[in-house]
Enzyme design. Structure first.
Site, PDB file in Angstrom:
ATOM      1  CD  GLU A  39      -2.994  -0.756  -0.098  1.00  0.00           C
ATOM      2  OE1 GLU A  39      -3.110   0.384  -0.557  1.00  0.00           O
ATOM      3  OE2 GLU A  39      -3.568  -1.735  -0.590  1.00  0.00           O
ATOM      4  CE1 TYR A 122      -7.290   3.326  -0.851  1.00  0.00           C
ATOM      5  CE2 TYR A 122      -4.931   3.227  -0.421  1.00  0.00           C
ATOM      6  CZ  TYR A 122      -6.045   2.795  -1.106  1.00  0.00           C
ATOM      7  OH  TYR A 122      -5.917   1.802  -2.038  1.00  0.00           O
ATOM      8  CG  ASP A 140      -8.313   5.214  -3.902  1.00  0.00           C
ATOM      9  OD1 ASP A 140      -9.527   5.108  -4.209  1.00  0.00           O
ATOM     10  OD2 ASP A 140      -7.431   4.506  -4.419  1.00  0.00           O
TER      11      ASP A 140
END
Ligand code: SF4
Length: 351
Positions: A39, A122, A140
């Protein structure tokens, strides 16, 4: 407790996901460390570009403790070419915090994960849902786009209110039974189907999509204009003497801290009375708020000349310089000028 029924939007995108998902290594794991790594890499990087970095970083640092203990220089070297180097530094700070405050095992809840450096709402929602199935919706740019179109949300996505508005909407749609599946599905749907210029004719949501029904797909999401990137000039001298290069590590706060560079021209060059050979300029380099133009020259200093070395700089062999982390601008400068023999000796491994 009675389960709430799944929203038709959620059921549709989750069914779409089963058929259309890309197979990516971080989707095959429940390991929060590996998911976190992926991520952070993907925060400002496309999947195809990020994939080899994910594999290299995980091979070099298989566990959070390995990353916490790694020399910063070796992490930056592996990160070289990905840009936004504060991500790499925060990655290491967060790994050290996991070791210090969570005895080396990755925190398991959204509220704990979001305390890690470099982790925003996020990323925390992605890790908490993918690894621990916590019902936290990811929001996002892809999610803004999908939700604004399907539900005709007019909120300006560049406004400070946007995150709250879209998070509440996404949170109302996330099914308790499979939060991870929903989050994966909406992200992939935004990446592959509801793209900036989508092919709505093949979309399973076109019957219920408000933007499609009202022929407003191109108008949504609403986004006010960004301020123009500031242009700056950074010119370099590739100074060579006895087969070595004059280089330095950038230690000041600001862009590229901890990365290495050639001599950056900032003042008068009277101390260097030798002819300069013009190098090809690398392409204009774009950072989030800056546009960097660069010109560069090669200077060969005679072996017997006692050069006054500017503060902060030192001599280094091309092979040692090769092993240091460098900004993409410099990698481009090197690869665009391989007819200059000393630059040939610095062959960037990760381009
Ligand atoms: S119909 Fe078009 S705009 Fe609406 S969700 Fe599908 S791809 Fe997106």
């Amino acid at each position: 407790m009675q389960k709430s029924p799944i929203h038709p939007f959620s059921a549709t995108i989750m069914a779409w996901y089963v058929e259309h998902q890309r197979e990516l290594p971080w989707r095959q794991t429940k390991d929060p460390y590996a998911i976190w790594l992926s991520e952070i890499i993907l925060q400002q990087t496309r999947v195809a570009q990020g994939l080899p970095y994910y594999e290299r970083l995980l091979a070099a640092f298989p566990a959070v403790k390995d990353l916490a203990e790694a020399p910063e220089a070796s992490l930056l070297r592996l990160w070289q070419g990905l840009g936004y180097y504060s991500r790499a530094r925060n990655l290491q700070k967060a790994a050290q915090m996991v070791v210090r405050e969570f005895s080396g095992s990755f925190p398991q809840t959204y509220d704990q994960i979001i305390r890690l450096p470099g982790v925003g709402p996020y990323t925390a929602a992605a890790i908490a849902s993918f690894a621990f199935n916590e019902a936290k919706a990811v929001v996002d740019g892809n999610v803004f786009r999908v939700l604004s179109r399907v539900f005709a949300v007019e909120t300006d996505i560049a406004s400070s209110a946007a995150r709250g508005v879209f998070t509440s909407l996404a949170q109302s749609l996330i099914p308790d039974a499979d939060p991870a599946g929903f989050n994966q599905a909406i992200m992939e749907f935004g990446a592959l189907q509801c793209t900036p210029a989508p092919d709505c004719s093949v979309c399973p949501l076109r019957i219920s999509c408000a933007a499609f029904s009202a022929s407003r797909v191109a108008e949504l999401p609403i986004k006010s204009k960004k301020t123009k990137a500031k242009e700056i000039q950074m010119d370099y001298l590739v100074i060579e003497q006895k087969g070595e290069l004059l280089v330095r590590e950038r230690t000041e706060n600001g862009i590229w801290k901890g990365l290495w560079e050639f001599y950056l021209i900032e003042g008068s060059l009277e101390w260097l009375p030798f002819p300069r050979q013009t190098l090809k300029s690398p392409p204009v380099h774009l950072l989030s708020h800056r546009k960097i133009n660069c010109e560069a020259w090669h200077v060969q200093v005679p072996d017997n000349f006692d050069l006054e070395i500017p503060a902060g700089y030192g001599w280094m062999s091309p092979s040692e310089f090769e092993s240091k982390g460098k900004p993409v601008l410099l990698l481009n400068l090197i690869t665009d000028n391989l007819d200059c023999p000393i630059l040939q000796d610095i062959s960037p491994a990760y381009l």
